[in-house]
Scaffold this active site. Sequence first.
Site, PDB file in Angstrom:
ATOM      1  N   ASN A  17      -2.036   3.934  -0.245  1.00  0.00           N
ATOM      2  CA  ASN A  17      -2.021   4.235  -1.680  1.00  0.00           C
ATOM      3  C   ASN A  17      -3.443   4.622  -2.092  1.00  0.00           C
ATOM      4  OD1 ASN A  17      -1.791   4.261  -4.450  1.00  0.00           O
ATOM      5  ND2 ASN A  17      -1.456   2.057  -4.669  1.00  0.00           N
ATOM      6  N   LYS A  19      -4.460   5.718  -4.868  1.00  0.00           N
ATOM      7  CA  LYS A  19      -4.760   5.479  -6.295  1.00  0.00           C
ATOM      8  C   LYS A  19      -5.437   6.720  -6.899  1.00  0.00           C
ATOM      9  CE  LYS A  19      -4.707   0.596  -5.315  1.00  0.00           C
ATOM     10  NZ  LYS A  19      -5.085  -0.740  -5.695  1.00  0.00           N
ATOM     11  N   HIS A 102       3.989  -0.813  -9.123  1.00  0.00           N
ATOM     12  CA  HIS A 102       2.678  -1.313  -8.686  1.00  0.00           C
ATOM     13  C   HIS A 102       2.067  -2.154  -9.801  1.00  0.00           C
ATOM     14  CE1 HIS A 102      -1.501  -1.445  -7.461  1.00  0.00           C
ATOM     15  NE2 HIS A 102      -1.052  -1.211  -6.241  1.00  0.00           N
ATOM     16  N   GLU A 172       3.303  -7.672  -2.975  1.00  0.00           N
ATOM     17  CA  GLU A 172       1.861  -7.642  -3.225  1.00  0.00           C
ATOM     18  C   GLU A 172       1.496  -8.723  -4.233  1.00  0.00           C
ATOM     19  OE1 GLU A 172      -0.056  -3.596  -2.446  1.00  0.00           O
ATOM     20  OE2 GLU A 172       0.882  -3.424  -4.390  1.00  0.00           O
TER      21      GLU A 172
HETATM   22  P1  PGA Z   1      -6.057  -2.984  -1.860  1.00  0.00           P
HETATM   23  O1  PGA Z   1      -4.892  -2.361  -2.765  1.00  0.00           O
HETATM   24  O2  PGA Z   1      -5.604  -2.794  -0.418  1.00  0.00           O
HETATM   25  O3  PGA Z   1      -7.267  -2.207  -2.184  1.00  0.00           O
HETATM   26  O4  PGA Z   1      -6.149  -4.433  -2.219  1.00  0.00           O
HETATM   27  C1  PGA Z   1      -3.563  -2.601  -2.440  1.00  0.00           C
HETATM   28  C2  PGA Z   1      -2.682  -2.016  -3.494  1.00  0.00           C
HETATM   29  O5  PGA Z   1      -3.064  -1.980  -4.664  1.00  0.00           O
HETATM   30  O6  PGA Z   1      -1.561  -1.554  -3.183  1.00  0.00           O
END
Ligand code: PGA
Length: 260
Positions: A17, A19, A102, A172
């Site tokens: 992801n 983002k 998310h 998550e």
């Molecule tokens: P991170 O993000 O691996 O940077 O903690 C995970 C996510 O938000 O899916």
Amino acid sequence: MAKIHTTAKKHFILVGNWKMNPDTLDDAKKLFSALSRKAQKMSKVSVVIAPPYPFIGPLAGKSEVISIAAQDVSNEPRGAFTGGVSARQAKAAGASATIIGHSERRKAGDTDEIIAQKTFEALDAGLRVILCVGEKERDQHAHYLRAIRDQILVVFSKIDKKKASWITIAYEPVWAIGKSYDTALKPSDIHEMSIYIKKVISEVLGQKPGLKFQVLYGGSVNFENAQAILSDGAIDGLLVGRQSLDPDAFGNMIEYANNL
Ligand code: PGA
């Protein structure tokens, strides 16, 4: 397009992801082709990348082994929703899946009801869904289990059960996202949650499909903790944020999962 699927031999799914990164299409292409070169040699892993919307079109079809996911879709099919992107538009741009629910979208206002609508729209448009669930915090009395159960059941009550196999759950814990890498949940706890989630899904779909349901873990995964999580977490793969922007780190995870 690589499918999200499992075979008799453990077949992991690694979702990156991105983002709101990177800044330019040029950088997105470089990162994508580095990951694609790595994934090319790994036949036992499904790799999915969720880039920002403007990069979906330019990256889709650029790799035979990486599927493209949107990071979110609208809960509306079309119309006067400035700034919105519908599931059909994401699909038309080249996505074969989408992340929904998310915690960063939940924080921006997505309720369980909206997430259920988004899932309905995505499945209706022919997108696979990576449905994120997770508690904000853990309490001694394990009320957080109830919250996760509710997050799952509200979605499953809205969709056509025949399409349920198009959903992959990404567990998550919100308190473990974007934190230091030692915050990631321990494999034994992930194992427990994975079984719990499969049980909840069994309530709706029946035991056999429920126990086979794909569950990913996400939240502060790096190459170091990914190895233990993949080996001992009883999960089907990972949803990776920051480290999916590092082709070496994410590439190593792909290779490790492939060789398990
Ligand atoms: P991170 O993000 O691996 O940077 O903690 C995970 C996510 O938000 O899916």
